[in-house]
Design an enzyme around this catalytic site. Structure first.
Site, PDB file in Angstrom:
ATOM      1  N   SER A   1       7.492  12.472   7.193  1.00 14.76           N
ATOM      2  CA  SER A   1       7.057  11.979   8.500  1.00 14.76           C
ATOM      3  C   SER A   1       7.641  10.599   8.799  1.00 14.76           C
ATOM      4  CB  SER A   1       5.526  11.939   8.562  1.00 14.76           C
ATOM      5  OG  SER A   1       4.995  11.119   7.531  1.00 14.76           O
TER       6      SER A   1
ATOM      7  N   GLY B   1       4.692  -2.387   6.831  1.00 12.12           N
ATOM      8  CA  GLY B   1       3.740  -2.977   7.761  1.00 12.12           C
ATOM      9  C   GLY B   1       2.844  -1.925   8.378  1.00 12.12           C
TER      10      GLY B   1
ATOM     11  N   ALA C   1       3.469   7.063  11.332  1.00 10.29           N
ATOM     12  CA  ALA C   1       4.620   7.822  11.810  1.00 10.29           C
ATOM     13  C   ALA C   1       4.282   8.582  13.083  1.00 10.29           C
ATOM     14  CB  ALA C   1       5.089   8.786  10.724  1.00 10.29           C
TER      15      ALA C   1
ATOM     16  N   LYS D   1      -2.880  -1.398  -0.465  1.00 13.65           N
ATOM     17  CA  LYS D   1      -3.770  -1.086   0.658  1.00 13.65           C
ATOM     18  C   LYS D   1      -4.123   0.395   0.694  1.00 13.65           C
ATOM     19  CE  LYS D   1      -0.405   0.904   3.205  1.00 13.65           C
ATOM     20  NZ  LYS D   1      -0.376   2.169   3.956  1.00 13.65           N
TER      21      LYS D   1
ATOM     22  N   THR E   1      -4.351   1.462   7.993  1.00 13.50           N
ATOM     23  CA  THR E   1      -4.487   2.542   7.017  1.00 13.50           C
ATOM     24  C   THR E   1      -5.942   2.798   6.652  1.00 13.50           C
ATOM     25  OG1 THR E   1      -2.365   1.809   6.101  1.00 13.50           O
ATOM     26  CG2 THR E   1      -3.601   3.404   4.815  1.00 13.50           C
TER      27      THR E   1
ATOM     28  N   GLU F   1      -0.395   8.620  -1.716  1.00  9.95           N
ATOM     29  CA  GLU F   1       0.070   7.544  -2.595  1.00  9.95           C
ATOM     30  C   GLU F   1      -1.081   6.747  -3.209  1.00  9.95           C
ATOM     31  OE1 GLU F   1       2.871   6.936  -3.833  1.00  9.95           O
ATOM     32  OE2 GLU F   1       4.497   7.600  -2.514  1.00  9.95           O
TER      33      GLU F   1
END
Length: 339
Positions: free
Chosen positions: A13, A139, A143, A194, A251, A284
């Site tokens: 993506s 940053g 997507a 993060k 996020t 991740e």
């Protein structure tokens, strides 16, 4: 900047969205991947429906499954592959690369076992005579929003400011803006860590907690990220910038985030194996939680939120009980940075 030839490694993506940004800027874009059906879809139908059902890509964007062909005569290589395969792909690049290029990456994570940052992996695997200093592109960015040309601001970090400027000029346009930075450690650790906090934020939502809890995990999570990053050599101020608090907000609060959605499912009682299978994409934050917790132990850094998320993911700790454990910890001053 005159038009550049760019190889984007990874047709996921984010790789697809960045390919469109580069194409919009007038560059020749070559997407490389190892799924021949996906490559054919991009070339023949100009779509990547696994990630974007309603997006038509420009016909000028080409896709390749032959790495040597994709890298032929390019000016720059942009790595956008999962952390767990970065070293493998970098080795393959080193085997076929015949000339010096700019090397950028836009992935976020820490390698399992070594706990190394992605730029370190690339430095180790691609000989210095074939590249400049690595540029980290990171940053607050989904997507799903960049692909529809929504406004996005991120950082380009490199130990060589000229390389960061190159990335800035390469990618910046009316809807996509980059700021340069020289704190590679800070930008990379912020982007990687993060994801762990986003899993925790999602879990809070899945458990039924509200905005107060959301604000708590984001702010205290940022403290933990900063604590570990500074111990690794980062600048503290980086964590209040785009790649730090900015990326953590986007996020840790959005359904676009795979890490947030995974945490939400955990909070609702789903099993991690089922979540990973149903997601169909790399989460991740799951692998990074293990690497970060091991690194924190090695560096003697206290990270109670990260520890709790690690135990929920890998030791079957009940998420609600883990939250209570954090709430029952000894009280202390908010500005105790190391404690």
């Amino acid at each position: 900047m005159k038009p550049q030839k760019i190889a984007v490694l990874g047709p996921g993506s984010w790789g697809t969205a960045l390919s469109q940004v580069l194409n919009d800027n007038g560059h020749e874009v070559r997407i490389w991947g190892n799924n021949s059906e996906q490559i054919a879809e991009i070339n023949e139908r100009h779509t990547n429906k696994r990630y974007f059902k309603d997006v038509i890509l420009d016909e000028k964007i080409s896709a390749f499954d032959d790495l040597a062909v994709a890298l032929s005569d390019v000016d720059a290589i942009l790595f956008v592959v999962p952390t767990k395969v970065t070293r493998l792909v970098a080795k393959q690049v080193a085997q076929v690369l015949k000339h010096k290029v700019h090397v950028l990456h836009a992935s976020k994570g820490l390698e399992q076992n070594t706990h190394e940052r992605i730029s370190t992996i690339l430095e180790e695997e691609i000989p210095a005579e074939f590249r400049g200093e690595i540029v980290v592109v990171s940053g607050p960015s989904h997507a799903e929003e960049t692909i529809v040309r929504d406004i996005t601001l991120i950082s380009a970090a490199s130990k060589d400011h000229d390389e960061a400027k190159y990335a800035q000029n390469l990618l910046s346009n009316d809807y996509f803006r980059l700021y340069t930075n020289t704190d590679v450690i800070g930008v990379e650790t912020a982007g990687a860590l993060k994801n762990i906090i986003a899993v925790g934020a999602g879990a809070l939502h899945g458990l039924g907690f509200g905005d107060n809890a959301k604000a708590a995990i984001i702010t205290r999570g940022l403290t933990e990220i900063t604590r570990l990053g500074v111990a690794m050599g980062a600048e503290p101020l980086t964590y209040i910038g785009l790649s730090g608090v900015g990326d953590l907000i986007v996020t840790g609060t959005s359904v676009h985030s795979r890490n947030w959605r995974a945490g939400d499912a955990l909070g609702r009682g789903e099993k991690l194996a089922d979540i990973e299978r149903n997601m169909g994409m790399i989460i991740e934050g799951v692998s990074t939680a293990k690497a970060a917790w091991e690194l924190a132990q090695q560096l003697h850094i206290e990270m109670p939120i990260t520890e709790t998320i690690y135990k929920v993911l890998y030791e079957n700790l009940d998420a609600r009980e883990g939250i209570l454990d954090i709430m029952r910890r000894e009280t202390r001053a908010e500005n105790e940075f190391i404690q």
